[in-house]
Every structure is written in structure tokens, then in C-alpha cells.
Design a protein around this motif. Sequence first.
Motif, mmCIF file in Angstrom:
data_model
loop_
_atom_site.group_PDB
_atom_site.id
_atom_site.type_symbol
_atom_site.label_atom_id
_atom_site.label_comp_id
_atom_site.label_asym_id
_atom_site.label_seq_id
_atom_site.Cartn_x
_atom_site.Cartn_y
_atom_site.Cartn_z
ATOM 1 N N ALA A 1 36.560 34.681 36.312
ATOM 2 C CA ALA A 1 37.184 35.882 35.750
ATOM 3 C C ALA A 1 37.630 36.733 36.919
ATOM 4 C CB ALA A 1 36.183 36.641 34.894
ATOM 5 N N ASN A 2 38.142 37.869 36.627
ATOM 6 C CA ASN A 2 38.565 38.785 37.687
ATOM 7 C C ASN A 2 39.396 38.068 38.739
ATOM 8 O OD1 ASN A 2 36.861 40.556 36.394
ATOM 9 N ND2 ASN A 2 35.128 39.915 37.647
ATOM 10 N N HIS B 1 39.837 37.220 28.829
ATOM 11 C CA HIS B 1 40.596 36.140 29.438
ATOM 12 C C HIS B 1 39.916 35.640 30.709
ATOM 13 C CE1 HIS B 1 44.125 33.801 30.342
ATOM 14 N NE2 HIS B 1 44.039 34.238 31.592
ATOM 15 N N HIS B 2 39.824 34.341 30.813
ATOM 16 C CA HIS B 2 39.195 33.762 32.009
ATOM 17 C C HIS B 2 39.588 32.302 32.084
ATOM 18 C CE1 HIS B 2 36.506 32.849 28.642
ATOM 19 N NE2 HIS B 2 36.346 31.718 29.268
ATOM 20 N N ASP C 1 32.671 30.243 34.632
ATOM 21 C CA ASP C 1 33.856 31.045 34.360
ATOM 22 C C ASP C 1 34.436 31.616 35.638
ATOM 23 O OD1 ASP C 1 33.481 30.528 31.757
ATOM 24 O OD2 ASP C 1 32.959 32.563 31.155
#
Lengths: 155, 155
Positions: free
Chosen positions: B119-120, B103-104, B117
Motif C-alpha cells: 500500500a502507500n 486500494h493496494h 500488501d
Amino acid sequence: MITAAVKHTGHRHPRPRSAAIVDDIIAQLSQQGYRDTEPRRLVINAAAAQRRPFTAEELCAALPCVGRATVYRGLRLLVETEQVCRVLLEDRELRYQLSHQGHHHHLLCAACGASADLANCDVDALLQEAAATAGFQMSGHWLEIYGRCADCAVV
Amino acid sequence: MITAAVKHTGHRHPRPRSAAIVDDIIAQLSQQGYRDTEPRRLVINAAAAQRRPFTAEELCAALPCVGRATVYRGLRLLVETEQVCRVLLEDRELRYQLSHQGHHHHLLCAACGASADLANCDVDALLQEAAATAGFQMSGHWLEIYGRCADCAVV
DNA sequence: TATCCAACTGATACGGAGTATCATAATGAT
DNA sequence: ATCATTATGATACTCCGTATCAGTTGGATA
Ligand SMILES: [Zn+2]
Ligand SMILES: [Zn+2]
Ligand SMILES: [Zn+2]
Ligand SMILES: [Zn+2]
């Protein structure tokens, strides 16, 4: 046959509750140089009558006496002037709803189609920060939240 | 130019760098019962060759020998199997790009069209919480972030 | 290697969503 | 009442994506 909403301006018969909303929006538009026209009022009125986010085609169907192009133009104008929000469903269907002004996001119920506003949420600041960390200047975003409203929640 | 890590599978002629990606995706699809076909490989290869999020029609144009329906079906399959992400631009144009799994969200540059992207990012948890406060069970969300990448940033 | 069925392909046609056009009509300022 | 501007609505159009379906191909099995 449909008894059209007669324009009462200052006399005894109460008007439908949405009339105030329509007047308000029309006033805002007038201020920006847009005209007060019958079809435009019909569009606003129909939009205000919806209980759920609605599609442009639904509005067209609800307004057989207003040309399709006019409905689309009316909606576009309302979005541009921020009187109406766009709402994007999970299947990318585009819907609209009267705007509650100010930046906010929508909680969209997959079960009943209801939409609630999520305001006062610091998501924007968080995003801004996260983006900046990646060297990205955020200028905007699109966020829709899907799930189930309190009424439709699964236990 | 970027010299990609070429996957040598026992013979002497190096293949285009994207070949490894194609093989990998095809392998994943095979595992799920989808066939290894020439048109499908061409679609994946063309997708891998893009440097920016691309539209389905761009892919069709890049693959004149593959039927339009096949390109669309191929893309749909790749999205379903999460090999490709959908990316939604501000004007609601739908684009695609090879997925980096998990998921991003995407940081989309309005100037050069690049996509990075994000993310995190704990946005998801924050949303979940904010939604819950409103009695809403969040099951998913759509988030795109618009702005300017580091290269295109305005000083 | 030959057989066979399910999966796939691609030409075509179709449908939905939104917009361009343009002649006509309505608005509202003067 | 006049008149320039804006709005309307019928129509036709574009664009994106999908349904259909006859014909092809992949790959499992023997
Ligand atoms: Zn927002
Ligand atoms: Zn609900
Ligand atoms: Zn996401
Ligand atoms: Zn950029």
C-alpha cells in the motif's frame, strides 16, 4: 472459397504486407529449431491480420482449416518465443497481440478495444524499490492499464 | 500460535478468533441488504481461516456441506462488496484473500505462496501520468507483483 | 407469533477455455 | 530417397465458473 496466400519466393507478384512479418517470425522460430509448417504460417498470418488484441477462439474461427489444438499450440509457442504478448482484460478474458518486443505494458481501451504500448516507463524500477522496502525480492509483475484511448476519451 | 483478540459479546465461552471477523463482515453485508445465512457464514469463516490466498475450489473442498454454487456465489458477493480481494498468480490461477480494504497491490511469493500488501505506493499516480502522456485516460489497472518474500529470499 | 415475499440454497446441467492423447502426416537433415 | 523428429488434427477430457429452478429460509410486518 478462400484463395489461399500462395507462397511466393522471389518472383514478381507482391505479397500481402503481413507476409514479411510472417517470414520474419518463421525465421526466428527456425533459428530455434521449430519447423516451417503451413498451419503455423496460417496462425501467424491470421494473428498479424488482427487489428485488436484477439482471443484464441477468434483465431480458430478465422482459421477453419486449422485444427483448434494447432491454433492453441501455435499461440503458446509464439508467446513462449515472445513473438506475441498476452493481454488480460478487466474481466480476465485472455487476448493476444503481436509483440513489439522488449518489456512493456498495455493501455487497453474499454470503448474500442484498442491496445497501445506503454514503454519507457519507470514503473518497474519504482515497483522494485517499493517491493524491496517491504523486504520482497521482485522477479516479475503483471500490469495492465485500463481506460480510454485518445479517440474514445470522454470530455 | 497467535492468540487473537477475541470479541466477547457478553457471554462466557470464547468463540474462535475468526468469529469476530465473520460477524463484522456479516454486519457489513446486512447493512447492504444481504441476509445472514448459515452457508454464507460458513464461507466467510472458511475464507478467514486460510493462511494463504486460496482458490474457490479449495474453499469448496473445505466446506463439503455447502453447495459449490453457494461457495462461488458467496465469494463473488464478498469480492463485490470488497471484503475479499482477487489475486492473480503468474500462471493466471485465480485466488482470493480477505481484503485489507483500500486500494493496494499484492506481493506474491512464488516459494511459499504468501501474499503481502503493498500500500502507500505511488505507482498509481505514475501510471496515470504516463498514460496521460500517451493521451490515454486511465480508469483502472491490474497489478500483481511476483517474487520472493523476505523469508524465502535467495541470498 | 403467524404470515408472507424476497432472498437464498443446492443439485444439476451447461458452456467456455484450454490440454492430453494418439494415430497419421509433414519436415528437413543426411 | 530415406528416416527420425516434429507437427497436426480429431477427439475426448478436465477445470472453472455460471444458469436454472424447485424448494428453503430470513426477517420485516402486523
Ligand atoms: Zn510488464
Ligand atoms: Zn478507444
Ligand atoms: Zn490495484
Ligand atoms: Zn515466501
